[in-house]
Design an enzyme around this catalytic site. Structure first.
Site, PDB file in Angstrom:
ATOM      1  N   GLY A 360      76.136  64.428  87.550  1.00 45.32           N
ATOM      2  CA  GLY A 360      76.856  63.636  86.316  1.00 45.32           C
ATOM      3  C   GLY A 360      75.676  62.860  85.613  1.00 45.32           C
ATOM      4  O   GLY A 360      74.638  62.482  86.196  1.00 45.32           O
ATOM      5  N   GLN A 365      72.139  56.502  80.454  1.00 48.79           N
ATOM      6  CA  GLN A 365      70.955  57.222  81.073  1.00 48.79           C
ATOM      7  C   GLN A 365      70.114  57.946  80.260  1.00 48.79           C
ATOM      8  O   GLN A 365      69.086  58.477  80.372  1.00 48.79           O
ATOM      9  CB  GLN A 365      71.443  58.195  82.450  1.00 48.79           C
ATOM     10  CG  GLN A 365      71.881  57.154  83.383  1.00 48.79           C
ATOM     11  CD  GLN A 365      72.455  57.950  84.646  1.00 48.79           C
ATOM     12  OE1 GLN A 365      73.667  58.707  84.559  1.00 48.79           O
ATOM     13  NE2 GLN A 365      71.520  58.134  85.529  1.00 48.79           N
ATOM     14  N   CYS A 406      70.613  58.819  92.433  1.00 51.24           N
ATOM     15  CA  CYS A 406      70.549  58.688  90.863  1.00 51.24           C
ATOM     16  C   CYS A 406      69.505  58.960  89.985  1.00 51.24           C
ATOM     17  O   CYS A 406      68.239  58.808  90.623  1.00 51.24           O
ATOM     18  CB  CYS A 406      70.813  57.060  90.721  1.00 51.24           C
ATOM     19  SG  CYS A 406      71.091  56.245  89.067  1.00 51.24           S
ATOM     20  N   LEU A 407      69.586  59.755  89.059  1.00 54.62           N
ATOM     21  CA  LEU A 407      68.563  59.968  88.258  1.00 54.62           C
ATOM     22  C   LEU A 407      67.628  59.028  87.696  1.00 54.62           C
ATOM     23  O   LEU A 407      66.593  59.353  87.183  1.00 54.62           O
ATOM     24  CB  LEU A 407      69.169  60.998  86.908  1.00 54.62           C
ATOM     25  CG  LEU A 407      70.097  62.117  87.541  1.00 54.62           C
ATOM     26  CD1 LEU A 407      70.507  62.802  85.945  1.00 54.62           C
ATOM     27  CD2 LEU A 407      69.415  63.187  88.249  1.00 54.62           C
ATOM     28  N   HIS A 448      80.551  57.162  90.107  1.00 52.22           N
ATOM     29  CA  HIS A 448      79.071  56.814  90.135  1.00 52.22           C
ATOM     30  C   HIS A 448      78.628  56.648  88.556  1.00 52.22           C
ATOM     31  O   HIS A 448      77.908  55.845  88.034  1.00 52.22           O
ATOM     32  CB  HIS A 448      77.908  57.981  90.609  1.00 52.22           C
ATOM     33  CG  HIS A 448      76.760  57.793  90.537  1.00 52.22           C
ATOM     34  ND1 HIS A 448      75.918  57.331  91.671  1.00 52.22           N
ATOM     35  CD2 HIS A 448      75.803  57.758  89.539  1.00 52.22           C
ATOM     36  CE1 HIS A 448      74.624  57.205  91.105  1.00 52.22           C
ATOM     37  NE2 HIS A 448      74.685  57.626  89.940  1.00 52.22           N
ATOM     38  N   GLU A 449      79.288  57.506  87.457  1.00 58.46           N
ATOM     39  CA  GLU A 449      79.011  57.894  86.105  1.00 58.46           C
ATOM     40  C   GLU A 449      79.934  56.455  85.557  1.00 58.46           C
ATOM     41  O   GLU A 449      79.377  55.908  84.830  1.00 58.46           O
ATOM     42  CB  GLU A 449      79.524  58.768  85.531  1.00 58.46           C
ATOM     43  CG  GLU A 449      78.669  60.138  86.363  1.00 58.46           C
ATOM     44  CD  GLU A 449      77.161  59.781  86.286  1.00 58.46           C
ATOM     45  OE1 GLU A 449      76.575  59.280  85.458  1.00 58.46           O
ATOM     46  OE2 GLU A 449      76.684  60.302  87.417  1.00 58.46           O
ATOM     47  N   HIS A 452      77.811  53.450  85.841  1.00 55.51           N
ATOM     48  CA  HIS A 452      76.886  53.288  84.875  1.00 55.51           C
ATOM     49  C   HIS A 452      77.266  52.950  83.544  1.00 55.51           C
ATOM     50  O   HIS A 452      76.562  51.947  82.581  1.00 55.51           O
ATOM     51  CB  HIS A 452      76.171  54.719  84.640  1.00 55.51           C
ATOM     52  CG  HIS A 452      75.064  55.049  85.383  1.00 55.51           C
ATOM     53  ND1 HIS A 452      73.947  54.566  85.769  1.00 55.51           N
ATOM     54  CD2 HIS A 452      74.866  56.211  86.241  1.00 55.51           C
ATOM     55  CE1 HIS A 452      73.156  55.077  86.352  1.00 55.51           C
ATOM     56  NE2 HIS A 452      73.803  56.054  86.962  1.00 55.51           N
TER      57      HIS A 452
END
Length: 484
Positions: A360, A365, A406-407, A448-449, A452
């Protein structure tokens, strides 16, 4: 907070504008606007003037910027035409050569004065980053061993005439300097209608440079060329990305050409009529000459690859800021635009990693401070899930602990406890509120998203005393999470 940042925030809020709206009007990135208001950046004098005018601040923002620039003392205004006034760049050529220990850069620009006033100086910027994607590591390097003018050995000429140098900014890893159309012997301004070629060069050792070179189009430009030369023995591999006001990072539309010239391999890339504010970034990987075939190669880190793909990295203020929700359906077009940008980012990063657990990306991000995320469930052909204005409506008391990546800091994996079942409240593009249940791995991806969007990273969810592990130690890459 500095007076400049305080005045900027005050007048933006007074006018009822978001950071993203101001950034869009001034053609700067939303993340840079956040940096200005958090004192991580202070901007240029020209930007301070434009902010004051755009927010109708009556000179207060500009005055605060000037006082900060003078160390708290009022600054005497010197006549300074905008650096872009009346300049057309006919040719912009950057030639970077690496000799095995030092990078040597030569920049040549053919300029035409299309304005009505003589041009007496030209602004250039020098920026280095040894560890892209690792800001703390780079900051520590330059704090202990800053880039100096002595080692740069900057020289500049206009034709046969040496140009004078006037320093504007002198920071550890960033320099700005005016190249003056004058020297101790003569003055040679560029008059309206005239053309002139300027050339400047400098050198930086490899321990301070980093494996990248970027060109930003700040003036109208007809032709832009980048040439990179590396010793052939280092087996260079070169790639490039581009971004602009209307698009995030994407591969260059045309590949660099490659020619072997004696003991050097030269890569050349050219574009015509690049759009203003476009940025073209060339990156490379080199194999040290002393390494045997069985020894490791200097490859980019996972975080560096994600940064090159346009993913905002840990340390950016936008990742610590609650995203602004959409007013739907009034902002439906803006929401669709953000979702398209998220889809494009997903396509880029999926080329860099095998996401066996699904993946995601949230709008912060990719540098957009809006409450939007796209989640891709595991499995080929799975339908992406679009979440606008998501919040947690329900969460089960039953939890489990699984490793997440995490990206925005992809070099590590962290063991994070999450509810096994959740209900998310979100909004359709037409403004209709929805409630959607997610279970197990999909619940983890969605949470997780949502974190963010709430300005949180999974580090804050980890249990006390636990730390992320290096990705090299993680054994679950490419595999889905296991649930009973």
């Amino acid at each position: 907070m500095s007076p400049f940042a305080a005045e900027l925030t005050h007048f933006r809020e007074l006018r009822g504008l978001t950071k993203a709206e101001v950034a869009r009007r001034l053609h700067i990135s939303p993340s840079y606007m956040s940096h200005l208001e958090s004192d991580r950046e202070r901007g240029s004098s020209d930007l301070a003037r434009r902010l004051d005018q755009e927010l109708d601040a009556g000179g207060k923002i500009w005055k605060a910027w000037k006082e900060a620039d003078a160390g708290g003392q009022p600054l005497q205004e010197a006549p300074e035409p905008p650096p872009s006034a009346g300049i057309l760049v006919l040719e912009d050529t950057a030639a970077l050569r690496y000799d095995g220990s030092v990078y040597h850069l030569t920049m040549h620009r053919r300029l035409r004065n299309t304005g009505t006033e003589p041009i007496t100086r030209y602004l250039v910027r020098i920026a280095v980053d040894r560890y892209p994607g690792e800001p703390e590591r780079s900051n520590a390097l330059y704090r202990n061993n800053p880039l100096t003018w002595e080692e740069l050995q900057l020289q500049a000429h206009c034709g046969d005439e040496q140009m004078g140098l006037v320093v504007k900014h002198d920071r550890d890893a960033f320099k700005e300097v005016w190249l003056e159309f004058a020297n101790t012997r003569s003055r040679f301004p560029l008059y309206p209608g005239q053309e002139a070629g300027i050339t400047y060069s400098y050198s930086v050792t490899a321990d301070k440079w980093g494996p990248w070179f970027q060109r930003a189009v700040r003036l109208p430009t007809r032709e832009l060329t980048v040439s990179l030369s590396f010793p052939t023995a280092l087996q260079p591999a070169v790639w490039g990305t581009e971004t602009s006001l209307s698009a995030n990072f994407a591969p260059l539309r045309t590949p660099p050409t490659q020619v072997v010239d004696a003991d050097h391999t030269v890569y050349t890339w050219t574009t015509l009529d690049p759009p203003l504010h476009a940025r073209y970034r060339m990156e490379w990987r080199l194999k040290p000459a002393h390494l045997q075939e069985s020894e490791p190669v200097n490859t980019p880190t996972p975080s560096a690859l994600m940064a090159a793909a346009g993913i905002v990295q840990e340390g950016d203020i936008l990742l610590q800021t609650i995203a602004q929700p959409f007013d739907l359906p009034a902002e439906a077009d803006e929401a669709r635009h953000v979702v398209r940008e998220l889809d494009a980012a997903i396509s880029r990063v999926k080329q860099l990693h095998d996401f066996g657990k699904g993946m995601g990306i949230a709008a912060p991000q990719i540098g957009i401070g809006r409450a939007a995320a796209v989640v891709v469930p595991p499995g080929d052909g799975s339908t992406p899930i679009v979440l606008l204005n998501p919040t947690i409506a329900e969460a089960s008391a039953e939890t489990d602990r699984q490793y997440e990546g995490c990206l925005s800091f992809f070099d590590v994996r962290g063991l994070v406890p999450r509810p096994l079942h959740i209900v998310i409240a979100h909004t359709d593009i037409d403004g209709i509120p929805r409630l959607t249940r997610f279970d197990h791995g999909l619940a983890r991806l969605v949470l997780h998203e949502v974190d963010h969007i709430d300005g949180k990273l999974y580090r804050s969810r980890m249990e006390p005393g636990t730390q992320p592990i290096p990705v090299e130690e993680y054994r679950g890459t490419g595999q889905n999470w296991i649930y009973q």
